[in-house]
Design a protein around this motif. Sequence first.
Motif, short mmCIF file in Angstrom:
data_model
loop_
_atom_site.label_atom_id
_atom_site.label_comp_id
_atom_site.label_asym_id
_atom_site.label_seq_id
_atom_site.Cartn_x
_atom_site.Cartn_y
_atom_site.Cartn_z
N ASP A 404 8.21 -11.89 -9.01
CA ASP A 404 7.89 -10.97 -8.17
C ASP A 404 6.81 -9.66 -8.67
OD1 ASP A 404 9.40 -11.99 -6.00
OD2 ASP A 404 11.13 -10.70 -6.79
N TRP A 405 6.69 -10.11 -9.92
CA TRP A 405 5.99 -8.93 -10.69
C TRP A 405 4.57 -9.29 -11.17
CZ3 TRP A 405 8.30 -4.34 -11.69
CH2 TRP A 405 9.60 -4.29 -11.46
N LYS A 406 3.49 -8.19 -10.86
CA LYS A 406 2.25 -8.42 -11.09
C LYS A 406 1.81 -7.31 -12.16
CE LYS A 406 -2.25 -8.49 -8.49
NZ LYS A 406 -3.03 -8.42 -7.29
N LEU A 407 0.87 -7.57 -13.08
CA LEU A 407 0.43 -6.76 -14.02
C LEU A 407 -1.07 -6.73 -14.07
CD1 LEU A 407 1.14 -4.74 -16.38
CD2 LEU A 407 0.65 -6.54 -17.73
N HIS A 408 -1.64 -5.67 -14.13
CA HIS A 408 -3.20 -5.43 -14.19
C HIS A 408 -3.46 -4.95 -15.56
CE1 HIS A 408 -4.45 -5.40 -9.53
NE2 HIS A 408 -2.99 -5.48 -9.66
N GLN A 409 -4.37 -5.43 -16.27
CA GLN A 409 -4.87 -4.84 -17.46
C GLN A 409 -6.22 -4.57 -17.68
OE1 GLN A 409 -5.07 -7.76 -20.76
NE2 GLN A 409 -4.81 -6.19 -22.46
N TYR A 410 -6.79 -3.37 -17.84
CA TYR A 410 -8.19 -2.97 -17.75
C TYR A 410 -8.59 -2.68 -19.06
CZ TYR A 410 -7.55 -2.86 -12.63
OH TYR A 410 -7.18 -3.38 -11.39
N PHE A 411 -9.87 -3.15 -19.38
CA PHE A 411 -10.23 -3.22 -20.99
C PHE A 411 -10.76 -1.77 -21.39
CE2 PHE A 411 -9.95 -8.02 -19.63
CZ PHE A 411 -8.81 -7.99 -20.52
N GLU A 412 -11.49 -1.23 -20.28
CA GLU A 412 -12.22 -0.13 -20.53
C GLU A 412 -11.39 0.82 -21.12
OE1 GLU A 412 -16.35 0.21 -18.03
OE2 GLU A 412 -14.55 1.05 -16.86
N ASP A 413 -10.41 1.39 -20.43
CA ASP A 413 -9.62 2.44 -20.66
C ASP A 413 -8.15 2.16 -21.31
OD1 ASP A 413 -8.34 1.62 -18.50
OD2 ASP A 413 -8.65 3.52 -17.42
N GLY A 414 -7.79 0.82 -21.45
CA GLY A 414 -6.51 0.22 -21.64
C GLY A 414 -5.40 0.44 -20.70
N GLY A 415 -5.84 0.73 -19.20
CA GLY A 415 -5.14 0.96 -18.22
C GLY A 415 -4.11 -0.14 -17.94
N LEU A 416 -2.85 0.19 -17.67
CA LEU A 416 -1.99 -0.85 -17.08
C LEU A 416 -1.43 -0.48 -15.72
CD1 LEU A 416 -0.03 -1.50 -20.33
CD2 LEU A 416 -1.79 -3.04 -19.47
N GLU A 417 -1.37 -1.53 -14.98
CA GLU A 417 -0.79 -1.19 -13.44
C GLU A 417 0.25 -2.31 -13.33
OE1 GLU A 417 -3.45 -0.95 -10.42
OE2 GLU A 417 -4.88 0.61 -11.78
N LEU A 418 1.47 -1.81 -12.93
CA LEU A 418 2.69 -2.87 -12.78
C LEU A 418 3.13 -2.69 -11.48
CD1 LEU A 418 4.58 -4.84 -14.04
CD2 LEU A 418 5.95 -2.72 -14.62
N TYR A 419 3.46 -3.89 -10.50
CA TYR A 419 3.83 -3.80 -9.18
C TYR A 419 4.78 -4.85 -9.00
CZ TYR A 419 -0.50 -1.08 -8.75
OH TYR A 419 -1.43 -0.06 -8.74
N ASN A 420 5.89 -4.46 -8.27
CA ASN A 420 6.71 -5.43 -7.76
C ASN A 420 6.70 -5.90 -6.39
OD1 ASN A 420 9.27 -6.40 -6.37
ND2 ASN A 420 10.12 -6.03 -8.29
N LEU A 421 5.94 -6.86 -6.28
CA LEU A 421 5.29 -7.42 -5.14
C LEU A 421 6.50 -7.63 -3.79
CD1 LEU A 421 2.67 -9.79 -6.24
CD2 LEU A 421 2.26 -7.48 -5.38
N ARG A 422 7.75 -8.03 -4.31
CA ARG A 422 8.79 -8.21 -3.26
C ARG A 422 8.85 -6.85 -2.71
NH1 ARG A 422 10.65 -12.74 -1.27
NH2 ARG A 422 10.70 -13.45 -3.46
N ASP A 423 8.73 -5.73 -3.23
CA ASP A 423 9.17 -4.31 -2.85
C ASP A 423 7.85 -3.85 -2.18
OD1 ASP A 423 11.83 -4.89 -3.52
OD2 ASP A 423 11.84 -3.86 -5.40
N ASP A 424 7.04 -4.14 -2.69
CA ASP A 424 5.62 -3.21 -2.73
C ASP A 424 4.39 -4.08 -2.51
OD1 ASP A 424 3.75 -1.18 -2.62
OD2 ASP A 424 3.96 -0.76 -4.59
N ILE A 425 4.35 -4.80 -1.51
CA ILE A 425 3.40 -5.82 -1.23
C ILE A 425 1.64 -5.04 -1.30
CG2 ILE A 425 3.40 -5.91 1.40
CD1 ILE A 425 2.91 -8.86 1.06
N GLY A 426 1.71 -3.80 -0.95
CA GLY A 426 0.71 -2.97 -0.92
C GLY A 426 0.14 -2.55 -2.15
N GLU A 427 0.85 -2.77 -3.24
CA GLU A 427 0.48 -2.32 -4.46
C GLU A 427 0.14 -0.65 -4.51
OE1 GLU A 427 -1.61 -5.62 -6.93
OE2 GLU A 427 -2.28 -5.70 -5.03
N THR A 428 0.95 -0.12 -4.05
CA THR A 428 0.89 1.39 -3.98
C THR A 428 1.80 2.22 -4.83
OG1 THR A 428 3.14 1.69 -2.55
CG2 THR A 428 1.12 1.49 -1.32
#
Length: 483
Positions: A404-428
């Motif tokens: 259910d988990w999705k992780l975004h890794q961004y290379f410019e700034d080292g940013g990480l975004e973690l979402y639980n798609l089961r609870d938060d399909i809209g990635e809010t």
Amino acid sequence: MRFIVLFAFSLLPLLTPNVSESAESRPNILFIFLDDFGWRDTGYMGSDFYETPHLDRLAAEGIVFTDAYSAAANCAPARACLLSGQYTPRHEIYNVGTGPRGKAKHRRLLHVPGTDTLKSHITTWAKVLQDASYATATMGKWHLSDDPTQFGFNVNIGGTHSGGPPRGYYPPHGNAPGLKDAPAGEYITDRLSDEAIGFIKTHREKPWLLYLTHFAVHTPLNAKRELVSKYESKPKGELHNHVAMATMIQAVDDGVGRIRQALTDLKLEKNTVIVFFSDNGGYGPATDMAPLKGYKGTYYEGGIRVPMFVNWPGVVQAGRKSDEPVTGVDLFPTFCEIADAPLPENQPVDGISLVPFLKGEVQKLPERGLFWHFPAYLQSYAVWNEQRDPLFRSRPCSIVRYGDWKLHQYFEDGGLELYNLRDDIGETQNLANRRPEKCQELLKRLQDWQTKTRAPIPTKKNPKFDAEAERAAIAKRQGPKNQ
């Protein structure tokens, strides 16, 4: 004894069914692949304006995958993943074209250009099935080289290196193969459906694979003229209301209905597997994937989650719906297993066959990660609202979904975004700070995959980057935010 033998031979015509009716002959495969077609752009996925009764019927008679993904967020890399069965680091097509996208002063890193042509040594599923005595055809958008027949297709109608319809949806179509004779007023979507029917009729006595890769609904948004008044007078939906898009979608669906009728008339419908898929999320200015965030070109769900169903009479139980995560690279081994054809030797295939799941032999797919890698830039639409920043739909990034988990890794700034798609399909709700252990677990999976596939990570700074110009441009576009 002689009488018994003669009697047995006399029964052979009765005991040996016609090829088109034989339940034991290898299935035909009709792969309907749309361009920029959003997750909710069919009736069965909830559109309140677009009309797709024929696709809806096929979906109802098969299995719908609600968590199906393209392996990239825009056209060329998605198609390269699909045809090769490989994620982007293996075939190295990362973007449409190899040049930098967006303004140089807004790009912090030097992008990885990759290539814009599918390498000649790569074996496609079309080539595997062609070698297994299937008649193969591609009709519509190709986008991966000048000539798709070099990659396993016996027939090519309309396929070139171009990413859009040849000079639009109405003639003339220039030098597009098989379309030079298009009469005035012929809509290219209708023509491709006609060509599909002709191919099926011609090859009905042997197994065939038809890759019906419509240009629709890619820009330019050329409405089918005779349908415009219908949708102009139709009440607008809360989700969808774009008239030209609605006519383009109906043209696809009407063609699907005619193809389905041809299969029935030829007694091929029971031995034909129909797979429906899209190359990426919908075109942001014209459609909506809500409740998903994002659209074509973003690596939020709206940019990569796509509609998918499989209709396989007598094999797939009708009316099934699955939330098992599946991805475009899975279709290579799936098609090979359907056709009883071997996977290519000495070529990695990143997907898994869905056949055991389709047949009901297993109730769940193996636990695994799904991956995306985009070491490039894709500039923003003029109208934007569901991307990480106003200037780019995507900056260099890698993504993993695991469970259910999705992780975004961004290379410019080292940013990480973690979402639980089961609870938060809209990635809010970014949970990276609240769930650091889960964040690190997925990051390790992603980094291990990057190492395994030798994914190039952009690290070199762009000497043309101007931080002040970037800040000013972001501020200008953020107030007020375009909708």
